[in-house]
Motif scaffolding. Structure first.
Motif, mmCIF file in Angstrom:
data_model
loop_
_atom_site.group_PDB
_atom_site.id
_atom_site.type_symbol
_atom_site.label_atom_id
_atom_site.label_comp_id
_atom_site.label_asym_id
_atom_site.label_seq_id
_atom_site.Cartn_x
_atom_site.Cartn_y
_atom_site.Cartn_z
ATOM 1 N N LEU A 50 0.824 -1.201 0.000
ATOM 2 C CA LEU A 50 0.000 0.000 0.000
ATOM 3 C C LEU A 50 0.864 1.258 0.000
ATOM 4 O O LEU A 50 0.644 2.174 -0.779
ATOM 5 C CB LEU A 50 -0.920 -0.003 1.223
ATOM 6 N N LEU A 51 1.894 1.261 0.854
ATOM 7 C CA LEU A 51 2.794 2.407 0.938
ATOM 8 C C LEU A 51 3.702 2.507 -0.279
ATOM 9 O O LEU A 51 4.175 3.587 -0.619
ATOM 10 C CB LEU A 51 3.657 2.314 2.193
ATOM 11 N N GLY A 52 4.012 1.352 -0.901
ATOM 12 C CA GLY A 52 4.884 1.342 -2.071
ATOM 13 C C GLY A 52 6.358 1.366 -1.737
ATOM 14 O O GLY A 52 7.201 1.424 -2.625
ATOM 15 N N GLU A 53 6.678 1.323 -0.451
ATOM 16 C CA GLU A 53 8.086 1.335 -0.030
ATOM 17 C C GLU A 53 8.204 0.724 1.359
ATOM 18 O O GLU A 53 7.232 0.648 2.106
ATOM 19 C CB GLU A 53 8.629 2.758 -0.004
ATOM 20 N N TRP A 54 9.431 0.301 1.674
ATOM 21 C CA TRP A 54 9.708 -0.231 3.009
ATOM 22 C C TRP A 54 11.194 -0.088 3.286
ATOM 23 O O TRP A 54 12.008 -0.159 2.373
ATOM 24 C CB TRP A 54 9.268 -1.679 3.123
ATOM 25 N N GLU A 55 11.521 0.074 4.536
ATOM 26 C CA GLU A 55 12.922 0.259 4.918
ATOM 27 C C GLU A 55 13.584 -1.086 5.185
ATOM 28 O O GLU A 55 12.986 -1.993 5.763
ATOM 29 C CB GLU A 55 13.021 1.130 6.169
ATOM 30 N N PHE A 56 14.829 -1.178 4.747
ATOM 31 C CA PHE A 56 15.659 -2.355 5.001
ATOM 32 C C PHE A 56 17.095 -1.882 5.137
ATOM 33 O O PHE A 56 17.613 -1.204 4.261
ATOM 34 C CB PHE A 56 15.549 -3.354 3.835
ATOM 35 N N TYR A 57 17.717 -2.174 6.240
ATOM 36 C CA TYR A 57 19.118 -1.852 6.498
ATOM 37 C C TYR A 57 19.397 -0.356 6.281
ATOM 38 O O TYR A 57 20.435 0.030 5.741
ATOM 39 C CB TYR A 57 20.033 -2.712 5.615
ATOM 40 N N GLY A 58 18.431 0.461 6.677
ATOM 41 C CA GLY A 58 18.585 1.911 6.554
ATOM 42 C C GLY A 58 18.299 2.466 5.169
ATOM 43 O O GLY A 58 18.447 3.665 4.939
ATOM 44 N N LEU A 59 17.870 1.624 4.249
ATOM 45 C CA LEU A 59 17.558 2.048 2.879
ATOM 46 C C LEU A 59 16.052 1.983 2.653
ATOM 47 O O LEU A 59 15.403 1.047 3.113
ATOM 48 C CB LEU A 59 18.238 1.120 1.865
ATOM 49 N N THR A 60 15.514 2.930 1.935
ATOM 50 C CA THR A 60 14.099 2.885 1.589
ATOM 51 C C THR A 60 13.976 2.264 0.211
ATOM 52 O O THR A 60 14.465 2.816 -0.782
ATOM 53 C CB THR A 60 13.490 4.301 1.602
ATOM 54 N N LEU A 61 13.329 1.106 0.159
ATOM 55 C CA LEU A 61 13.184 0.351 -1.081
ATOM 56 C C LEU A 61 11.765 0.448 -1.616
ATOM 57 O O LEU A 61 10.802 0.420 -0.853
ATOM 58 C CB LEU A 61 13.510 -1.122 -0.840
ATOM 59 N N THR A 62 11.634 0.530 -2.934
ATOM 60 C CA THR A 62 10.338 0.464 -3.585
ATOM 61 C C THR A 62 9.911 -0.999 -3.605
ATOM 62 O O THR A 62 10.703 -1.870 -4.003
ATOM 63 C CB THR A 62 10.428 1.017 -5.021
ATOM 64 N N VAL A 63 8.691 -1.264 -3.150
ATOM 65 C CA VAL A 63 8.176 -2.637 -3.129
ATOM 66 C C VAL A 63 6.742 -2.651 -3.643
ATOM 67 O O VAL A 63 6.078 -1.624 -3.703
ATOM 68 C CB VAL A 63 8.216 -3.247 -1.705
ATOM 69 N N GLY A 64 6.283 -3.825 -3.996
ATOM 70 C CA GLY A 64 4.911 -3.998 -4.454
ATOM 71 C C GLY A 64 4.679 -5.455 -4.796
ATOM 72 O O GLY A 64 5.542 -6.310 -4.554
ATOM 73 N N PRO A 65 3.523 -5.749 -5.359
ATOM 74 C CA PRO A 65 3.211 -7.134 -5.715
ATOM 75 C C PRO A 65 4.301 -7.737 -6.600
ATOM 76 O O PRO A 65 4.812 -7.083 -7.497
ATOM 77 C CB PRO A 65 1.892 -7.008 -6.481
ATOM 78 N N GLY A 66 4.649 -8.961 -6.298
ATOM 79 C CA GLY A 66 5.676 -9.647 -7.076
ATOM 80 C C GLY A 66 7.024 -9.717 -6.391
ATOM 81 O O GLY A 66 7.924 -10.394 -6.880
ATOM 82 N N VAL A 67 7.184 -8.996 -5.260
ATOM 83 C CA VAL A 67 8.433 -9.085 -4.501
ATOM 84 C C VAL A 67 8.114 -9.396 -3.042
ATOM 85 O O VAL A 67 7.067 -9.014 -2.521
ATOM 86 C CB VAL A 67 9.290 -7.793 -4.553
ATOM 87 N N LEU A 68 9.031 -10.105 -2.421
ATOM 88 C CA LEU A 68 8.895 -10.334 -0.990
ATOM 89 C C LEU A 68 9.152 -9.020 -0.258
ATOM 90 O O LEU A 68 9.976 -8.218 -0.685
ATOM 91 C CB LEU A 68 9.891 -11.396 -0.511
ATOM 92 N N ILE A 69 8.464 -8.831 0.829
ATOM 93 C CA ILE A 69 8.633 -7.623 1.628
ATOM 94 C C ILE A 69 9.916 -7.769 2.442
ATOM 95 O O ILE A 69 10.102 -8.770 3.130
ATOM 96 C CB ILE A 69 7.417 -7.428 2.550
#
Length: 185
Positions: free
Chosen positions: A90-109
Motif C-alpha cells: 500500500l505504501l509502495g516502499e519499506w525500509e531495510f538496512y537503513g535504505l528505503t526500497l520500492t516494493v509492491g506485488p511480485g516481490v517479498l517484503i
C-alpha cells in the motif's frame, strides 16, 4: 475513515463534537489495525505518515486538527488492508538496512530479520578487496543494495524474474547505479 471508525463521526469531529486531531486519528487507526492483527502502533504511524505526506517527527510534534482531505484516502487504505493487501505494498516502499526500497506485488517484503544475512555476508567479505557478489532471485534487491551501501568497493550482480525485475531496476537506479547491475534471466 469516519464511516469505518466508530469514534469518528462523519462530520470529522470526535465523539464529543470536538474537531478531530492528528493524534486522535492515529489512535483510531491503531484500534482498527489491531482488529486486523497488525502491529497497530507502528503500522498506524506509517499509514498516517503516508496519508499526510508529513515526516513522523512532524506528526508527533503537532497536535493540529486533522486535515479533512485525509478521510477518503484513509478509508480507501483501510479497505485495502482489510482486503489483505500488505501495508508495505500500500505504501509502495519499506525500509531495510537503513535504505528505503520500492516494493509492491511480485516481490517479498524486506524483513528486519533478513538483515542478519547482510551482516553475515559483510563478516565474510571483510578481508576481500573489491569483491564480486551474485545475488540470485533478489526481488527488490534488499540484500544486494544493503551490501552495496556498506561495501562501495564491491561489484554486485543481481537477478530477478517477472514483476520483481521492475522493482529491482528502480531500486538500483535510486540507490546504487553503476555499482549494482540487474542481470536479466
Amino acid at each position: 475513515i469516519a464511516s469505518m471508525l466508530p469514534c469518528i463521526p462523519s462530520d470529522g469531529s470526535d465523539q464529543w463534537g470536538n474537531e478531530m486531531t492528528i493524534h486522535a486519528f492515529q489512535r483510531s487507526l491503531e484500534q482498527k489495525l489491531t482488529e486486523l492483527g497488525a502491529k497497530a502502533r507502528f503500522d498506524a504511524a506509517q499509514l498516517l505518515r503516508w496519508l499526510s505526506g508529513q515526516e513522523q517527527a512532524w506528526l508527533i510534534a503537532h497536535a493540529a486538527a486533522l486535515p479533512e482531505d485525509l478521510a477518503v484516502p484513509g478509508e480507501d487504505a483501510l479497505a485495502r488492508l482489510r482486503g489483505g493487501e500488505p501495508l508495505q505494498y500500500l505504501l509502495g516502499e519499506w525500509e531495510f538496512y537503513g535504505l528505503t526500497l520500492t516494493v509492491g506485488p511480485g516481490v517479498l517484503i524486506p524483513r528486519a530479520d533478513t538483515e542478519t544475512v547482510v551482516d553475515t555476508c559483510l563478516e565474510r567479505l571483510t578481508p576481500a578487496p573489491g569483491p564480486v557478489i551474485w545475488d540470485l532471485c533478489s526481488g527488490s534487491g534488499a540484500i544486494a543494495l544493503a551490501l552495496a551501501s556498506c561495501r562501495p568497493d564491491a561489484r554486485i550482480l543481481r537477478q530477478s524474474l517477472g514483476e520483481a525485475l521492475s522493482y529491482l531496476r528502480r531500486n538500483i537506479a535510486a540507490l546504487a547505479p553503476g555499482q549494482v547491475e540487474a542481470v536479466p534471466d
